[in-house]
Write a protein that holds these residues in place. Structure first.
Motif, PDB file in Angstrom:
ATOM      1  N   MET A   1      -3.803 -12.936   2.803  1.00  0.00           N
ATOM      2  CA  MET A   1      -4.735 -12.216   1.935  1.00  0.00           C
ATOM      3  C   MET A   1      -5.827 -11.499   2.735  1.00  0.00           C
ATOM      4  SD  MET A   1      -3.458 -12.838  -1.008  1.00  0.00           S
ATOM      5  CE  MET A   1      -4.419 -12.864  -2.505  1.00  0.00           C
ATOM      6  N   TYR A   2      -5.908 -11.762   4.024  1.00  0.00           N
ATOM      7  CA  TYR A   2      -6.959 -11.157   4.854  1.00  0.00           C
ATOM      8  C   TYR A   2      -6.413 -10.101   5.806  1.00  0.00           C
ATOM      9  CZ  TYR A   2      -9.817 -15.006   3.170  1.00  0.00           C
ATOM     10  OH  TYR A   2     -10.504 -15.876   2.369  1.00  0.00           O
TER      11      TYR A   2
ATOM     12  N   LEU B   1      -1.996  -4.876   4.626  1.00  0.00           N
ATOM     13  CA  LEU B   1      -1.346  -5.225   3.358  1.00  0.00           C
ATOM     14  C   LEU B   1      -0.810  -3.996   2.635  1.00  0.00           C
ATOM     15  CD1 LEU B   1      -3.693  -7.951   1.864  1.00  0.00           C
ATOM     16  CD2 LEU B   1      -1.305  -8.211   2.475  1.00  0.00           C
ATOM     17  N   ARG B   2      -1.554  -2.914   2.756  1.00  0.00           N
ATOM     18  CA  ARG B   2      -1.156  -1.733   1.981  1.00  0.00           C
ATOM     19  C   ARG B   2      -0.038  -0.950   2.641  1.00  0.00           C
ATOM     20  NH1 ARG B   2      -6.364   0.869  -0.984  1.00  0.00           N
ATOM     21  NH2 ARG B   2      -7.350  -1.081  -1.554  1.00  0.00           N
TER      22      ARG B   2
ATOM     23  N   ALA C   1       3.883  -6.360  -1.317  1.00  0.00           N
ATOM     24  CA  ALA C   1       3.147  -7.624  -1.334  1.00  0.00           C
ATOM     25  C   ALA C   1       3.959  -8.725  -0.656  1.00  0.00           C
ATOM     26  CB  ALA C   1       2.830  -8.012  -2.776  1.00  0.00           C
TER      27      ALA C   1
ATOM     28  N   PRO D   1     -10.544 -11.122  -0.021  1.00  0.00           N
ATOM     29  CA  PRO D   1     -10.841  -9.696   0.106  1.00  0.00           C
ATOM     30  C   PRO D   1      -9.673  -8.773  -0.242  1.00  0.00           C
ATOM     31  CG  PRO D   1     -10.333 -10.625   2.249  1.00  0.00           C
ATOM     32  CD  PRO D   1     -10.230 -11.748   1.263  1.00  0.00           C
ATOM     33  N   THR D   2      -8.591  -9.342  -0.746  1.00  0.00           N
ATOM     34  CA  THR D   2      -7.311  -8.637  -0.774  1.00  0.00           C
ATOM     35  C   THR D   2      -7.307  -7.325  -1.553  1.00  0.00           C
ATOM     36  OG1 THR D   2      -6.417 -10.838  -0.739  1.00  0.00           O
ATOM     37  CG2 THR D   2      -4.868  -9.057  -1.106  1.00  0.00           C
ATOM     38  N   LEU D   3      -7.969  -7.289  -2.703  1.00  0.00           N
ATOM     39  CA  LEU D   3      -7.899  -6.068  -3.526  1.00  0.00           C
ATOM     40  C   LEU D   3      -9.192  -5.256  -3.431  1.00  0.00           C
ATOM     41  CD1 LEU D   3      -6.027  -7.263  -6.749  1.00  0.00           C
ATOM     42  CD2 LEU D   3      -5.105  -6.267  -4.662  1.00  0.00           C
ATOM     43  N   ARG D   4      -9.868  -5.353  -2.291  1.00  0.00           N
ATOM     44  CA  ARG D   4     -11.098  -4.583  -2.096  1.00  0.00           C
ATOM     45  C   ARG D   4     -10.799  -3.098  -2.294  1.00  0.00           C
ATOM     46  NH1 ARG D   4     -14.305  -4.015   2.661  1.00  0.00           N
ATOM     47  NH2 ARG D   4     -12.341  -4.238   3.733  1.00  0.00           N
ATOM     48  N   GLY D   5     -11.626  -2.423  -3.083  1.00  0.00           N
ATOM     49  CA  GLY D   5     -11.435  -0.997  -3.274  1.00  0.00           C
ATOM     50  C   GLY D   5     -10.418  -0.630  -4.338  1.00  0.00           C
ATOM     51  N   ARG D   6      -9.807  -1.641  -4.959  1.00  0.00           N
ATOM     52  CA  ARG D   6      -8.886  -1.343  -6.066  1.00  0.00           C
ATOM     53  C   ARG D   6      -9.642  -1.530  -7.379  1.00  0.00           C
ATOM     54  NH1 ARG D   6      -3.114  -1.629  -4.232  1.00  0.00           N
ATOM     55  NH2 ARG D   6      -3.431  -0.829  -2.140  1.00  0.00           N
TER      56      ARG D   6
ATOM     57  N   LEU E   1     -10.269 -11.581  -6.403  1.00  0.00           N
ATOM     58  CA  LEU E   1      -9.509 -10.825  -5.409  1.00  0.00           C
ATOM     59  C   LEU E   1     -10.296  -9.598  -4.938  1.00  0.00           C
ATOM     60  CD1 LEU E   1      -6.013 -11.014  -7.112  1.00  0.00           C
ATOM     61  CD2 LEU E   1      -6.694 -12.153  -5.012  1.00  0.00           C
TER      62      LEU E   1
ATOM     63  N   GLY F   1      -1.187  -5.905  -4.457  1.00  0.00           N
ATOM     64  CA  GLY F   1      -1.580  -6.326  -3.112  1.00  0.00           C
ATOM     65  C   GLY F   1      -0.881  -5.590  -1.995  1.00  0.00           C
TER      66      GLY F   1
END
Lengths: 233, 314
Positions: free
Chosen positions: A108-109, A113-114, A118, B38-43, B67, B301
């Protein structure tokens, strides 16, 4: 700079594989997908070399942390977890008191990721005593870009405030993209970015080996994490 | 599974298990000193609620915030919907704001499906009319698995207003997918016409089923959707289909009692049953956050290539 297979300075400390170390942690390997040894891969470390490298690292940890009193070994899934358990078994054997272990999933860090779909999450478990004030040693199989370790440092920050954080890896293959270095290295392995390092561990893959292949596909994305991620899926 | 979560029928067994396993890992976040990833930061996640909801909306909001996503809450009251704006125009407005995911609850069955055709982001169905409520079924399955250790082979009895219940439909599909044997119990007037095509048994006799049930799920009597007389009196319904302390005594030792909420205490479930140790009602709420975090993570994600995220995560 090329190391011959047996010249990495192992002190070859006595004492066989600690009982039970072979199975410890197998249950916590998380989303472990067993790897088959790559066809045509060059064997870099065999079971004996891996055993000796871990024994040496365990003794270095004892020296540098005053007997590993406050040490917590946190493995990074998938293959860091069984490595942490093996190191803990050695520390326990030498010092006579149990060494704390855990696992730290960094998915998750991650900063990539993008770039891909997933990912399946690994397991995170921390000893009940927590991390505050402890000496945390992160354990992973391969150190490559350093991005996994950066993610691990972020993840640690959300779990507590260790006194010190150190890093132990089985293989350091170079090509760092971040200012990160390992405190304990099993084997320095100079590689080209075209090559892929495969770490196979008994607990996950049914055998112990570190192999090197020339992966043409993987060369296109050197910054997408270490070789383990590249070859896991 | 595609990039939306609209119906349990779109999931296969592996998708469902992936969501539950991911939720299991994410449940730990609730016990940490810093309950945030922090996974969905900016979403951006938009909660688009055309129907009243307490726990579902709050649960989705908490999940998105844990998230690190930005959350925009939209409720029909006090919005331009009250002035007659259509769902499509509302959707286009959200689209212009750059919503990465839209969580929608709507009184019309199929609203989520329709919305998915209009927006670029992921659509998560938080209840559409009498159709489905997939995240509720997922959190129920998650709760069963945590309490009883498995789902495969369990006998699950779902009791009450099946006709108006999107929870019942999603649960029948999901629990069957995961290997449970589901039986619906309801007055004949509160069963949908097509129930014979559902992958479950139907019974009208609650008392004979209770001793064989591992899980009893009580459904809310949805008075607000009842425009006809479906049963003579509330008291008669409660006597035949309500779960009181005496009925609960006939359950096996390990059996659990579930309710999706909100409860009508004294109608479908007695207050002392709802507050008993067998009841998982409060756990269901806590588990809802973990399950919705898992869904949002799996949909948002990774890369937004529009492809099959769950597919690739395996």
């Amino acid at each position: 700079m090329t190391h011959a297979l047996h010249s990495s300075g192992d002190p070859a400390v006595g004492g066989g594989e600690p009982a039970g170390a072979g199975t410890a942690g197998a249950g916590t390997a998380g989303a472990g997908t067993a790897k088959v040894p790559p066809a045509g891969g060059k064997l870099v470390l065999g079971p004996e070399e891996i055993r000796r490298a871990l024994t040496r690292i365990a003794h270095e940890i004892l020296e540098r942390t005053d007997g590993a009193a406050d040490v917590i070994l946190l493995g990074i899934p998938t293959r860091g977890v069984p490595l942490a358990c093996r190191l803990a078994a050695r520390l326990t054997q030498v010092e006579g008191r149990p060494a704390a272990t855990g696992s730290l999933d960094v998915t998750m860090y991650r900063d990539d990721l993008r770039l891909r779909p997933a990912r399946t999450l690994g397991h995170t478990s921390v000893p009940p005593s927590g991390l505050d004030g402890k000496v945390v040693i992160l354990v992973d199989d391969v150190l490559y870009s350093g991005r996994t370790v950066r993610a691990a440092l972020d993840a640690l920050g959300d779990l507590g405030r260790p006194r010190t954080v150190q890093l132990a890896v089985l293989v350091d293959r170079g090509h760092r993209e971040l200012p990160i270095r390992a405190d304990y290295v099993g084997k320095n392995l100079p590689t080209s970015q075209r090559e892929v390092v495969h770490v196979l561990l008994n607990e996950v893959d049914g055998q112990d080996a570190v192999m090197l292949t020339t992966g043409l596909d993987q060369a296109a994305q050197p910054s997408a994490g270490d070789a383990r991620i590249e070859t896991d899926r | 599974m595609n990039r939306h979560l609209i119906s349990i029928a779109d999931l296969n067994r592996d998708d469902a298990l992936l969501i539950l396993d991911t939720a299991e890992e994410l449940a730990q976040v609730a016990d940490r000193p810093i309950r945030k990833l922090p996974t969905l930061r900016g979403r951006t996640v938009v909660n688009l609620f055309f129907e009243d909801s307490t726990r579902t909306r709050i649960s989705f909001e908490a999940a998105a915030k844990r998230l690190s996503a930005d959350v925009i809450n939209f409720s029909a009251k006090g919005s331009s919907v009250a002035k007659g704006e259509s769902l499509k125009d509302t959707a286009l407005t959200l689209e212009a704001m750059g919503a990465d995911a839209v969580v929608i609850r709507h009184a019309a069955s199929g609203a989520a499906h329709r919305l998915a055709g209009w927006v670029r982001g992921s659509v998560v169905n938080a209840g559409d009319g009498m159709h489905e409520h997939p995240t509720q079924a997922l959190l129920d399955a998650f709760t069963i698995r945590r309490r009883l250790g498995r789902i495969d082979g369990l006998a699950v009895t779902i009791v009450g207003d099946v006709l108006h219940s999107r929870v019942a439909r999603s649960n029948v599909l999901l629990l069957r997918l995961l290997g449970a044997d589901v039986t619906l119990v309801a007055p004949p007037t509160l069963l949908p016409v097509a129930v014979s095509s559902w992958p479950c048994e139907v019974s009208y006799d609650l008392d004979s089923l209770l001793p064989k049930s591992d899980v009893v799920m009580m459904l809310r009597v949805q008075a607000e959707r009842m425009n006809a007389a479906y049963f003579p009196t509330v008291r008669e319904y409660s006597r035949r289909y309500g779960l009181d302390a005496d009925r609960m005594q006939t359950l096996p030792e390990h059996a659990i009692v579930m309710h999706p909420g909100p409860m009508n205490r004294g109608v479908e479930i007695a207050a002392d049953v709802a507050d008993s140790a067998r009841s998982t009602i409060v756990e269901q709420v806590a588990n809802g956050v973990s399950v919705r975090m898992a869904v949002l993570y799996l949909l948002l994600g990774g890369a937004q290539a529009g492809g099959s995220q769950l597919e690739a995560a395996r």
